[in-house]
Every structure is written in structure tokens, then in C-alpha cells.
Motif scaffolding. Structure first.
Motif, PDB file in Angstrom:
ATOM      1  N   THR A   1       0.727  -1.489  -0.080  1.00 24.71           N
ATOM      2  CA  THR A   1      -0.147  -0.151   0.230  1.00 24.71           C
ATOM      3  C   THR A   1       0.947   1.572   0.653  1.00 24.71           C
ATOM      4  OG1 THR A   1      -0.364   0.348   2.193  1.00 24.71           O
ATOM      5  CG2 THR A   1      -1.933  -1.228   1.479  1.00 24.71           C
ATOM      6  N   TYR A   2       0.051   2.187  -0.003  1.00 27.32           N
ATOM      7  CA  TYR A   2       0.577   3.640  -0.472  1.00 27.32           C
ATOM      8  C   TYR A   2       0.143   4.780   0.155  1.00 27.32           C
ATOM      9  CZ  TYR A   2       3.093   7.218  -3.134  1.00 27.32           C
ATOM     10  OH  TYR A   2       4.100   8.923  -3.316  1.00 27.32           O
TER      11      TYR A   2
ATOM     12  N   HIS B   1       1.306  -0.036  -4.471  1.00 24.43           N
ATOM     13  CA  HIS B   1      -0.276   0.531  -4.112  1.00 24.43           C
ATOM     14  C   HIS B   1       0.319   2.263  -4.882  1.00 24.43           C
ATOM     15  CE1 HIS B   1      -2.929  -1.777  -2.503  1.00 24.43           C
ATOM     16  NE2 HIS B   1      -1.842  -2.576  -2.579  1.00 24.43           N
TER      17      HIS B   1
ATOM     18  N   LEU C   1      -4.805   4.599  -7.381  1.00 25.27           N
ATOM     19  CA  LEU C   1      -6.047   5.088  -6.487  1.00 25.27           C
ATOM     20  C   LEU C   1      -6.121   6.431  -7.128  1.00 25.27           C
ATOM     21  CD1 LEU C   1      -5.070   2.363  -3.936  1.00 25.27           C
ATOM     22  CD2 LEU C   1      -6.729   2.779  -4.763  1.00 25.27           C
ATOM     23  N   ARG C   2      -7.506   6.802  -6.160  1.00 22.89           N
ATOM     24  CA  ARG C   2      -7.510   8.434  -6.095  1.00 22.89           C
ATOM     25  C   ARG C   2      -6.519   8.468  -4.223  1.00 22.89           C
ATOM     26  NH1 ARG C   2     -12.088  11.442  -4.162  1.00 22.89           N
ATOM     27  NH2 ARG C   2     -11.432   9.664  -2.294  1.00 22.89           N
ATOM     28  N   GLY C   3      -7.084   7.794  -3.680  1.00 25.04           N
ATOM     29  CA  GLY C   3      -6.655   7.712  -2.317  1.00 25.04           C
ATOM     30  C   GLY C   3      -7.429   8.542  -1.491  1.00 25.04           C
ATOM     31  N   ASP C   4      -6.748   9.350  -0.470  1.00 27.41           N
ATOM     32  CA  ASP C   4      -8.334   9.663   0.924  1.00 27.41           C
ATOM     33  C   ASP C   4      -7.601  10.637   1.532  1.00 27.41           C
ATOM     34  OD1 ASP C   4     -10.151   7.620   1.095  1.00 27.41           O
ATOM     35  OD2 ASP C   4      -8.895   5.744   2.314  1.00 27.41           O
TER      36      ASP C   4
ATOM     37  N   HIS D   1      -9.882  12.420  -9.696  1.00 23.26           N
ATOM     38  CA  HIS D   1     -10.277  10.519 -10.154  1.00 23.26           C
ATOM     39  C   HIS D   1      -8.993   9.505  -9.987  1.00 23.26           C
ATOM     40  CE1 HIS D   1     -14.097  12.550  -8.805  1.00 23.26           C
ATOM     41  NE2 HIS D   1     -14.009  12.931  -9.766  1.00 23.26           N
ATOM     42  N   ALA D   2      -8.815   8.844  -9.854  1.00 20.14           N
ATOM     43  CA  ALA D   2      -8.201   8.106  -9.632  1.00 20.14           C
ATOM     44  C   ALA D   2      -8.048   6.784 -11.839  1.00 20.14           C
ATOM     45  CB  ALA D   2      -8.614   5.932  -9.100  1.00 20.14           C
TER      46      ALA D   2
ATOM     47  N   TYR E   1     -16.573  -1.378  -5.307  1.00 16.98           N
ATOM     48  CA  TYR E   1     -16.792  -1.169  -3.629  1.00 16.98           C
ATOM     49  C   TYR E   1     -18.360  -1.876  -3.836  1.00 16.98           C
ATOM     50  CZ  TYR E   1     -13.110   2.277  -3.835  1.00 16.98           C
ATOM     51  OH  TYR E   1     -11.773   2.921  -3.090  1.00 16.98           O
TER      52      TYR E   1
ATOM     53  N   HIS F   1     -18.535   2.888  -2.977  1.00 17.13           N
ATOM     54  CA  HIS F   1     -17.663   3.953  -2.129  1.00 17.13           C
ATOM     55  C   HIS F   1     -18.657   4.771  -1.128  1.00 17.13           C
ATOM     56  CE1 HIS F   1     -14.444   7.790  -1.980  1.00 17.13           C
ATOM     57  NE2 HIS F   1     -14.839   6.376  -1.229  1.00 17.13           N
TER      58      HIS F   1
ATOM     59  N   ASP G   1     -21.967   5.132  -9.305  1.00 18.70           N
ATOM     60  CA  ASP G   1     -20.358   4.104  -8.234  1.00 18.70           C
ATOM     61  C   ASP G   1     -19.907   3.776  -9.551  1.00 18.70           C
ATOM     62  OD1 ASP G   1     -18.090   4.686  -7.127  1.00 18.70           O
ATOM     63  OD2 ASP G   1     -18.731   2.671  -5.273  1.00 18.70           O
TER      64      ASP G   1
ATOM     65  N   HIS H   1     -18.639   5.310 -12.707  1.00 23.84           N
ATOM     66  CA  HIS H   1     -17.575   5.079 -12.415  1.00 23.84           C
ATOM     67  C   HIS H   1     -16.164   4.247 -12.764  1.00 23.84           C
ATOM     68  CE1 HIS H   1     -18.819   9.785 -12.579  1.00 23.84           C
ATOM     69  NE2 HIS H   1     -19.246   9.448 -11.128  1.00 23.84           N
TER      70      HIS H   1
ATOM     71  N   LYS I   1     -13.432   3.274 -15.471  1.00 26.75           N
ATOM     72  CA  LYS I   1     -11.845   3.352 -15.557  1.00 26.75           C
ATOM     73  C   LYS I   1     -11.461   2.191 -15.425  1.00 26.75           C
ATOM     74  CE  LYS I   1     -11.535   3.235 -10.486  1.00 26.75           C
ATOM     75  NZ  LYS I   1     -12.459   2.889  -8.750  1.00 26.75           N
TER      76      LYS I   1
ATOM     77  N   TYR J   1      -6.660  -8.723   2.710  1.00 23.32           N
ATOM     78  CA  TYR J   1      -6.150  -7.981   3.180  1.00 23.32           C
ATOM     79  C   TYR J   1      -5.045  -8.387   4.622  1.00 23.32           C
ATOM     80  CZ  TYR J   1      -9.256  -5.373   0.825  1.00 23.32           C
ATOM     81  OH  TYR J   1      -8.598  -4.455  -0.454  1.00 23.32           O
TER      82      TYR J   1
HETATM   83  P1  FAD Z   1     -11.953   6.861  -7.423  1.00 19.97           P
HETATM   84  O1  FAD Z   1     -12.883   6.264  -8.579  1.00 19.97           O
HETATM   85  O2  FAD Z   1     -11.602   8.068  -8.030  1.00 19.97           O
HETATM   86  O3  FAD Z   1     -13.823   7.078  -7.214  1.00 19.97           O
HETATM   87  C1  FAD Z   1     -13.056   7.920  -5.486  1.00 19.97           C
HETATM   88  C2  FAD Z   1     -14.953   8.189  -5.301  1.00 19.97           C
HETATM   89  O4  FAD Z   1     -15.315   9.343  -7.008  1.00 19.97           O
HETATM   90  C3  FAD Z   1     -15.904   6.963  -5.925  1.00 19.97           C
HETATM   91  O5  FAD Z   1     -17.168   8.199  -5.532  1.00 19.97           O
HETATM   92  C4  FAD Z   1     -16.395   7.083  -7.823  1.00 19.97           C
HETATM   93  O6  FAD Z   1     -17.495   7.424  -7.217  1.00 19.97           O
HETATM   94  C5  FAD Z   1     -16.204   9.042  -7.450  1.00 19.97           C
HETATM   95  N1  FAD Z   1     -15.510   8.774  -8.468  1.00 19.97           N
HETATM   96  C6  FAD Z   1     -14.870   8.520  -9.259  1.00 19.97           C
HETATM   97  N2  FAD Z   1     -14.706   9.127 -11.225  1.00 19.97           N
HETATM   98  C7  FAD Z   1     -15.241   9.990 -11.384  1.00 19.97           C
HETATM   99  C8  FAD Z   1     -16.083  10.663 -11.739  1.00 19.97           C
HETATM  100  N3  FAD Z   1     -14.886  11.140 -12.605  1.00 19.97           N
HETATM  101  N4  FAD Z   1     -16.997  12.507 -11.556  1.00 19.97           N
HETATM  102  C9  FAD Z   1     -16.810  12.091 -10.852  1.00 19.97           C
HETATM  103  N5  FAD Z   1     -17.558  10.822  -9.782  1.00 19.97           N
HETATM  104  C10 FAD Z   1     -16.791  10.475  -9.609  1.00 19.97           C
HETATM  105  N6  FAD Z   1      -5.527   4.127  -0.034  1.00 19.97           N
HETATM  106  C11 FAD Z   1      -4.612   4.719  -0.127  1.00 19.97           C
HETATM  107  O7  FAD Z   1      -4.119   5.617   0.591  1.00 19.97           O
HETATM  108  N7  FAD Z   1      -3.404   4.219   0.039  1.00 19.97           N
HETATM  109  C12 FAD Z   1      -3.926   2.539  -0.971  1.00 19.97           C
HETATM  110  O8  FAD Z   1      -2.927   2.158  -0.950  1.00 19.97           O
HETATM  111  C13 FAD Z   1      -4.960   2.221  -1.241  1.00 19.97           C
HETATM  112  N8  FAD Z   1      -4.715   0.552  -1.755  1.00 19.97           N
HETATM  113  C14 FAD Z   1      -6.156   0.897  -1.713  1.00 19.97           C
HETATM  114  C15 FAD Z   1      -6.467  -0.842  -2.033  1.00 19.97           C
HETATM  115  C16 FAD Z   1      -8.181  -1.720  -2.588  1.00 19.97           C
HETATM  116  C17 FAD Z   1      -7.556  -2.494  -3.423  1.00 19.97           C
HETATM  117  C18 FAD Z   1      -8.915  -0.456  -2.368  1.00 19.97           C
HETATM  118  C19 FAD Z   1     -10.567  -0.950  -2.557  1.00 19.97           C
HETATM  119  C20 FAD Z   1      -8.585   0.522  -1.929  1.00 19.97           C
HETATM  120  C21 FAD Z   1      -7.498   0.958  -1.680  1.00 19.97           C
HETATM  121  N9  FAD Z   1      -7.307   2.974  -0.952  1.00 19.97           N
HETATM  122  C22 FAD Z   1      -5.992   2.852  -0.770  1.00 19.97           C
HETATM  123  C23 FAD Z   1      -8.387   3.800  -0.021  1.00 19.97           C
HETATM  124  C24 FAD Z   1      -8.320   4.392  -1.658  1.00 19.97           C
HETATM  125  O9  FAD Z   1      -7.508   5.413  -1.121  1.00 19.97           O
HETATM  126  C25 FAD Z   1     -10.200   4.867  -1.748  1.00 19.97           C
HETATM  127  O10 FAD Z   1     -11.179   4.183  -1.224  1.00 19.97           O
HETATM  128  C26 FAD Z   1     -10.797   5.680  -1.887  1.00 19.97           C
HETATM  129  O11 FAD Z   1     -11.780   7.249  -1.375  1.00 19.97           O
HETATM  130  C27 FAD Z   1     -10.794   6.060  -3.089  1.00 19.97           C
HETATM  131  O12 FAD Z   1     -10.132   6.158  -4.362  1.00 19.97           O
HETATM  132  P2  FAD Z   1     -10.428   5.687  -6.060  1.00 19.97           P
HETATM  133  O13 FAD Z   1      -9.553   4.175  -6.154  1.00 19.97           O
HETATM  134  O14 FAD Z   1     -11.392   4.170  -5.545  1.00 19.97           O
HETATM  135  O15 FAD Z   1     -11.388   6.824  -6.402  1.00 19.97           O
END
Ligand code: FAD
Length: 302
Positions: free
Chosen positions: A49-50, A78, A107-110, A127-128, A148, A152, A161, A164, A168, A271
Motif C-alpha cells: 500500500t501507499y 499501490h 487509486l485516488r487515495g483518501d 479521480h483515479a 466497492y 464507495h 459508482d 465510474h 475506470k 488484506y
Molecule cells: P475513484 O475511482 O476516483 O473514486 C472515488 C469517488 O469518486 C467514488 O465515490 C466514485 O464514485 C467517484 N468518482 C470516480 N470518478 C468520478 C468522476 N469522473 N466524476 C465524478 N465522480 C467520480 N488508499 C490509500 O491511500 N493507499 C492505498 O494503498 C490504498 N489501497 C487500496 C486498495 C484497494 C484494493 C482499495 C479497494 C482501496 C484502497 N485505498 C487505498 C483506498 C482508496 O484510496 C479510497 O477508497 C479512495 O477514497 C477512493 O479511491 P478510488 O481509487 O476508488 O477513487
């Protein structure tokens, strides 16, 4: 070997482990002791993870490279959009490639601690999907994206969701790895609906075996996943007894994994939280099923 090849070559479900970079030198020492025990369980690959920000980010690559070099096991780094502009992401990808690592979990990240909403960094990504597009343009990596089963936490609806997620994947995701969940019905519904959105890549369930009630409550409240009442009751009955909690966690994880694999899941992403005792028990429970799937052919994989 890239994700697409890993998943297409295997006659049996693909097992992967996710670890996190230790924060301190002493926890790094204990991690080095845990690693060979995890590797001995023969996962097909491991992912690292990152962190949100700071020194653990560079440790992601250090650990992924260590696993690949020392154990000759496939690894993935990640990578998130948090705190990095496009140039910084480009440099990180170059460093990952230079270490011989061929896969990224994009990932987008939190939002960093103390921030409620995700704010894209100047010159960075919102966004991711934008990170996936960046990695695809650059080339040289297999890409996993997050899905998710219970939506999400920020998403307006399950359907939006999923939309999106489908985009992706179209942008270049080779595999979807799901957020943790404790009721397989969520996964099967999610996988079926994603297929309805033309998501054709493997959708790998992510399982977090429970080792502590407090920890699972904290993690599920952060990501919006639910805990079935029967599982919660078993954990509450175990009370402060750590062994009994672990037994309940192992039992549930093994049962969940069996149900998922029998239902056609293409693998399981565990995990593992840098621990191995519970994983040894879970793997020994599901190994016979993995072998029988390998002998009998898969059929109906999701
Ligand atoms: P996105 O795909 O960008 O989605 C985020 C939100 O935006 C969602 O609600 C989606 O519906 C919405 N969205 C997406 N695209 C669009 C668009 N074009 N327009 C409008 N809304 C949109 N976090 C870390 O910090 N480090 C890690 O290493 C890490 N590893 C993970 C590994 C896994 C397998 C999982 C499931 C999660 C991990 N996470 C990690 C957590 C992740 O970063 C969070 O869940 C984060 O909040 C969302 O990341 P995402 O890549 O799903 O984002």
C-alpha cells in the motif's frame, strides 16, 4: 509478469496478499521476519500500500522491490493521487519501473488526516481514472483499480459508482480488486451488476480477516462496509479473549473465501495487515478447494 497474464495463465484462483509499509525501523525489522512466513504460503503476488503522505510512500517501492528481488515473487505498488502533481507521478512510475516492478494498484487515495474532502493537489488528479489514463499513456504496467461492493462511501449512489468503475476499467484497468466486505451477497451482486456495465476483467474480492473487534469496527466505519449481525454477535461473545476473536475471524474468512471461490470468484485478495498466523490457518482451510478447482477446471469464473 503483468496482472492480465497472471490471471489468464492460472488454472486455479489467484491468491494475493496486501501488506503495508512499516512506519518505523523497529516495525520494519518485525516485518522482515514476517515476510518469509507470508511468502511460504505461496501467494501468486503481493501488493504494497501507499501511505497518505510522508516517508512510508518511499517505503512502498522499497518493500515491493525487496519482495521481488529477495523472494522472486511478483509484486505491485499501490499509487495514489494524493499530494503528487503529474511530474511527481511520472517520476514515481519511472522509479517503480526501474526496480523491475510491472504492476500498479491505481487509486485516488483518501483525504489526508484532518481533511474531510479530497482536494486534488495543484497540477494533480481528481479521480483515479486520470491516474489510470496517465499510467496507460506511459505504458509498461499492468493496472488494478478499486471497486466497492457496498458502494464507495462518497458516491451518490451504487449505480453512479458502478458507472465510474466501468469507465475506470475502460481507461485501462486490467483487474478490479474490491474493498473489504463480510457478506458474500454484496460481492455477487456487485460483480453481476458490473458485468451488466460491460466490465469484463477479473473482479477479485478483497477480504480482511478479522483479528480484533475494535479494528474491524474502525475500518468498516471508515470505508462504509457493514458487519453481518451474526458475525458481530460471534465477535462480541468472544469479548476480550484474543484467541476466541481470532478463531471467529479465521472461521468467517475461510467460510467467505470458500463461498466466493465456489461461486466462481477469480481469486482472493487478502488484506493480511502484515501478520501471518491467521493467514496460515485460513490458507490451510481453503487449500484443498484451490487444488480441486485446479484439477477440475474453473467454470463460471467471474
Ligand atoms: P475513484 O475511482 O476516483 O473514486 C472515488 C469517488 O469518486 C467514488 O465515490 C466514485 O464514485 C467517484 N468518482 C470516480 N470518478 C468520478 C468522476 N469522473 N466524476 C465524478 N465522480 C467520480 N488508499 C490509500 O491511500 N493507499 C492505498 O494503498 C490504498 N489501497 C487500496 C486498495 C484497494 C484494493 C482499495 C479497494 C482501496 C484502497 N485505498 C487505498 C483506498 C482508496 O484510496 C479510497 O477508497 C479512495 O477514497 C477512493 O479511491 P478510488 O481509487 O476508488 O477513487
Amino acid at each position: 509478469m503483468r496482472f492480465s497474464e497472471i490471471f489468464s495463465r492460472r488454472a486455479r484462483p489467484v491468491i494475493s496478499f496486501e501488506v503495508f509499509p512499516p512506519k518505523t525501523d523497529s516495525s520494519m525489522e518485525s516485518f522482515r521476519a514476517v515476510l518469509p512466513r507470508l511468502v511460504a504460503l505461496a501467494p501468486d503476488f503481493m501488493t504494497v500500500t501507499y501511505g497518505a503522505l510522508g516517508s512510508t510512500q518511499s517505503r512502498t517501492l522499497e518493500i515491493a522491490a525487496l519482495i521481488k528481488r529477495q523472494y522472486r515473487l511478483e509484486t505491485a505498488c499501490h499509487l495514489t493521487c494524493v499530494g503528487s502533481d503529474r511530474e511527481a507521478i511520472g517520476r514515481t512510475l519511472d522509479a517503480i519501473a526501474a526496480a523491475g516492478i510491472e504492476n500498479i494498484v491505481a487509486l485516488r487515495g483518501d483525504p489526508p488526516q484532518g481533511q474531510k474532502d479530497y482536494v486534488p493537489p495543484p497540477g494533480g488528479y481528481r479521480h483515479a481514472i486520470e491516474l489510470v489514463e496517465h499510467i496507460r499513456r506511459r505504458g509498461g504496467f499492468g493496472i488494478a483499480v478499486a471497486g466497492y461492493p457496498e458502494k464507495h462511501i462518497e458516491a451518490e449512489s451504487f449505480e453512479s459508482d458502478l458507472g465510474h468503475l466501468a469507465r475506470k476499467v475502460q481507461a485501462g484497468g486490467d483487474v478490479v480488486v474490491t474493498q473489504l466486505f463480510y457478506d458474500n451477497a454484496h460481492y455477487f451482486r456487485f460483480a453481476q451488476m458490473a458485468r451488466g456495465r460491460a466490465v469484463r476483467v477479473p473482479i477479485v474480492p478483497g477480504l480482511l480477516p478479522i483479528v480484533s473487534l475494535q479494528q474491524v469496527k474502525r475500518l468498516t466505519s471508515m470505508c462504509g462496509a457493514s458487519i453481518p449481525t451474526s458475525l458481530l454477535a460471534a465477535l462480541e461473545e468472544a469479548g476480550p479473549d484474543e484467541e476466541a476473536t481470532l478463531d471467529a475471524g479465521v472461521r468467517h474468512a475461510a467460510e467467505q473465501a470458500r463461498g466466493l471461490l465456489e461461486g466462481g470468484a477469480p481469486g482472493i485478495h487478502f488484506y493480511v495487515l502484515n501478520r501471518f498466523h491467521h493467514m496460515e490457518r485460513i490458507l490451510s482451510e481453503i487449500r484443498p478447494l484451490l487444488v480441486s478447482i485446479e484439477k477440475g477446471g474453473r467454470g463460471g469464473a467471474r
